[in-house]
Write an enzyme that holds these catalytic residues in place. Structure first.
Site, mmCIF file in Angstrom:
data_model
loop_
_atom_site.group_PDB
_atom_site.id
_atom_site.type_symbol
_atom_site.label_atom_id
_atom_site.label_comp_id
_atom_site.label_asym_id
_atom_site.label_seq_id
_atom_site.Cartn_x
_atom_site.Cartn_y
_atom_site.Cartn_z
ATOM 1 N N ASP A 1 0.888 -1.232 0.108
ATOM 2 C CA ASP A 1 -0.006 0.075 0.015
ATOM 3 C C ASP A 1 0.712 1.045 0.071
ATOM 4 O O ASP A 1 2.003 1.073 0.173
ATOM 5 C CB ASP A 1 -0.858 0.078 1.275
ATOM 6 C CG ASP A 1 -1.766 1.165 1.243
ATOM 7 O OD1 ASP A 1 -2.383 1.400 0.506
ATOM 8 O OD2 ASP A 1 -1.647 1.860 2.393
ATOM 9 N N SER A 2 0.286 2.306 -0.065
ATOM 10 C CA SER A 2 1.064 3.474 -0.115
ATOM 11 C C SER A 2 1.619 3.983 1.346
ATOM 12 O O SER A 2 2.686 4.780 1.398
ATOM 13 C CB SER A 2 0.258 4.780 -0.551
ATOM 14 O OG SER A 2 -1.015 4.906 0.325
ATOM 15 N N TYR B 1 -0.769 8.336 -2.665
ATOM 16 C CA TYR B 1 -0.995 8.091 -3.806
ATOM 17 C C TYR B 1 -2.072 8.629 -4.456
ATOM 18 O O TYR B 1 -2.001 9.028 -5.762
ATOM 19 C CB TYR B 1 -1.053 6.553 -4.226
ATOM 20 C CG TYR B 1 0.062 5.492 -4.098
ATOM 21 C CD1 TYR B 1 1.386 6.021 -3.569
ATOM 22 C CD2 TYR B 1 0.269 4.369 -4.425
ATOM 23 C CE1 TYR B 1 2.509 5.204 -3.503
ATOM 24 C CE2 TYR B 1 1.189 3.497 -4.385
ATOM 25 C CZ TYR B 1 2.624 4.103 -3.848
ATOM 26 O OH TYR B 1 3.643 3.327 -3.674
ATOM 27 N N GLY B 2 -3.175 8.833 -3.743
ATOM 28 C CA GLY B 2 -4.650 9.293 -4.321
ATOM 29 C C GLY B 2 -4.555 10.490 -4.856
ATOM 30 O O GLY B 2 -5.539 10.876 -5.573
ATOM 31 N N CYS C 1 -4.847 -1.429 -2.088
ATOM 32 C CA CYS C 1 -4.689 0.133 -1.933
ATOM 33 C C CYS C 1 -5.893 0.093 -3.168
ATOM 34 O O CYS C 1 -5.840 -0.197 -4.032
ATOM 35 C CB CYS C 1 -3.366 0.297 -2.438
ATOM 36 S SG CYS C 1 -3.400 2.114 -2.920
ATOM 37 N N THR D 1 -6.626 2.881 -4.632
ATOM 38 C CA THR D 1 -5.980 3.780 -5.513
ATOM 39 C C THR D 1 -5.436 3.070 -6.508
ATOM 40 O O THR D 1 -5.547 2.915 -8.048
ATOM 41 C CB THR D 1 -5.094 4.772 -5.140
ATOM 42 O OG1 THR D 1 -5.712 5.518 -3.980
ATOM 43 C CG2 THR D 1 -4.627 5.862 -5.933
ATOM 44 N N GLU E 1 -2.228 8.904 8.432
ATOM 45 C CA GLU E 1 -0.838 8.831 8.405
ATOM 46 C C GLU E 1 0.040 9.547 9.314
ATOM 47 O O GLU E 1 1.118 9.057 9.811
ATOM 48 C CB GLU E 1 -0.129 9.217 6.924
ATOM 49 C CG GLU E 1 -0.487 8.079 5.949
ATOM 50 C CD GLU E 1 0.437 6.782 6.027
ATOM 51 O OE1 GLU E 1 1.462 7.014 6.337
ATOM 52 O OE2 GLU E 1 -0.046 5.783 5.607
ATOM 53 N N CYS F 1 -10.766 3.298 0.269
ATOM 54 C CA CYS F 1 -9.638 3.488 0.321
ATOM 55 C C CYS F 1 -9.301 2.801 1.788
ATOM 56 O O CYS F 1 -9.773 2.707 2.692
ATOM 57 C CB CYS F 1 -9.053 4.800 0.611
ATOM 58 S SG CYS F 1 -7.454 5.046 1.130
ATOM 59 N N THR F 2 -8.108 1.781 1.669
ATOM 60 C CA THR F 2 -7.696 0.842 2.781
ATOM 61 C C THR F 2 -7.312 1.732 3.953
ATOM 62 O O THR F 2 -7.232 1.063 5.060
ATOM 63 C CB THR F 2 -6.592 -0.106 2.316
ATOM 64 O OG1 THR F 2 -5.628 0.756 1.583
ATOM 65 C CG2 THR F 2 -7.170 -1.021 1.481
ATOM 66 N N HIS F 3 -6.910 2.842 3.721
ATOM 67 C CA HIS F 3 -6.631 3.717 4.932
ATOM 68 C C HIS F 3 -8.056 4.073 5.794
ATOM 69 O O HIS F 3 -7.779 4.338 7.051
ATOM 70 C CB HIS F 3 -6.083 5.090 4.654
ATOM 71 C CG HIS F 3 -4.602 4.998 4.381
ATOM 72 N ND1 HIS F 3 -3.981 4.474 3.186
ATOM 73 C CD2 HIS F 3 -3.590 5.402 5.043
ATOM 74 C CE1 HIS F 3 -2.979 4.665 3.098
ATOM 75 N NE2 HIS F 3 -2.439 5.339 4.278
HETATM 76 N N1 DGL Z 1 -4.616 3.259 0.912
HETATM 77 C C1 DGL Z 1 -4.755 3.726 -0.127
HETATM 78 C C2 DGL Z 1 -5.994 3.405 -1.181
HETATM 79 O O1 DGL Z 1 -6.582 2.605 -0.714
HETATM 80 C C3 DGL Z 1 -4.338 5.308 -0.035
HETATM 81 C C4 DGL Z 1 -4.126 5.910 -1.214
HETATM 82 C C5 DGL Z 1 -3.199 7.198 -0.784
HETATM 83 O O2 DGL Z 1 -2.083 7.185 -0.535
HETATM 84 O O3 DGL Z 1 -3.709 8.481 -1.265
HETATM 85 O O4 DGL Z 1 -6.286 4.244 -1.802
#
Ligand code: DGL
Length: 270
Positions: free
Chosen positions: A10-11, A42-43, A73, A75, A151, A185-187
């Protein structure tokens, strides 16, 4: 092959939502996790950049001889959807398992997706949901401030900043016919308690990390790739910037001391 590790990337911290469930449902599996904390988020980036980063992340995991790769992720799953085609191992993103869980969960047929700007602009979830069930009414909202909140460790539902940011994005969905919302988004599951409180208990939240972990178990079973080890699996964590913040937030989320568990690597070498 069976006893090789599962690679997850993931990011940043988001993919841990999949790891948390993988550890529960596949306790004997080894896991290699990479969080690209030096390049998160990343998004908000372009398609070309996301594709390049995702390819490097997968290459890093392949260097650990994994048997499968999970792009945990939303994204990457939305924007770099053809990544799996170029890989020599089994691959899954988060879209299919999450969209299926959402389509199965809704009673009203009105659903919404929360995701990064790249995910929402791709309409990946919307297209897939409408393919699964053309009668669904699908709403979308990007939430670019959620990833920086997570984060930086802002996940407490009682925190005024967390509550205000969430309110800003989800208040439109309160008291509507929408009964199911994808945390695309997994966050975002790290904010689940706060998002749930803002929306009320009648709205079901679908956790993309959790659903993807369950789907992975099914895939490995089908492919006869479940480890035959009968001891607890080993989990390795790698990041592309200073591990401290990752370890603090990850420790809180996974419910264990993560001090000195993450290793910094240079992702530009991959
Ligand atoms: N966990 C990423 C997702 O599921 C986060 C993307 C990001 O870094 O913006 O989209």
């Amino acid at each position: 092959m069976k006893n090789k590790a599962i690679g997850v990337f993931d990011s940043g911290l988001g993919g841990l939502t999949a790891v948390k469930e993988l550890v529960k449902c596949l306790p004997c599996e080894n896991i290699v996790y990479f969080g690209d904390t030096g390049r998160v988020p990343y998004g908000t980036r372009s398609k070309e950049t996301i594709i390049k980063y995702a390819a490097q992340d997968a290459k890093f995991l392949l260097s650990h001889n994994v048997k499968m790769i999970i792009a945990a992720c939303g994204t990457v799953s939305s924007v770099a959807s053809s990544l799996g085609e170029s890989l020599p191992v089994k691959f899954t993103g988060v879209l299919e398992p999450t969209a299926l869980a959402c389509a199965n969960a809704t009673q009203s047929g009105h659903v919404a997706i929360l995701g990064t700007s790249a995910t929402i602009n791709s309409h990946s979830y919307k297209k897939l949901l409408e393919k699964i069930n053309p009668d669904l009414k699908v709403y979308e909202q990007d939430c670019p401030l959620f990833v920086p909140l997570v984060e930086n460790g802002f996940t407490d539902k009682n925190d005024i900043i967390v509550r205000s940011v969430i309110e800003r994005y989800v208040s439109q969905f309160k008291d509507t016919q929408i009964d199911t919302i994808i945390l695309g988004c997994t966050h975002y599951p790290l904010l689940k308690a706060a998002i749930g409180e803002a929306l009320g208990e009648n709205v079901k939240l679908i956790d993309s990390g959790y659903e993807t972990a369950l789907y992975t178990k099914k895939l490995l079973e089908e492919q006869n790739l479940i480890s035959d080890r009968n001891t607890e699996g080993v989990r390795e964590f790698y990041v592309s910037d200073t591990p401290h913040n990752f370890e603090v937030v990850a420790g809180r989320f996974l419910g264990k001391d993560m001090k000195s568990t993450a290793t910094r690597i240079d992702i530009e070498n991959y």
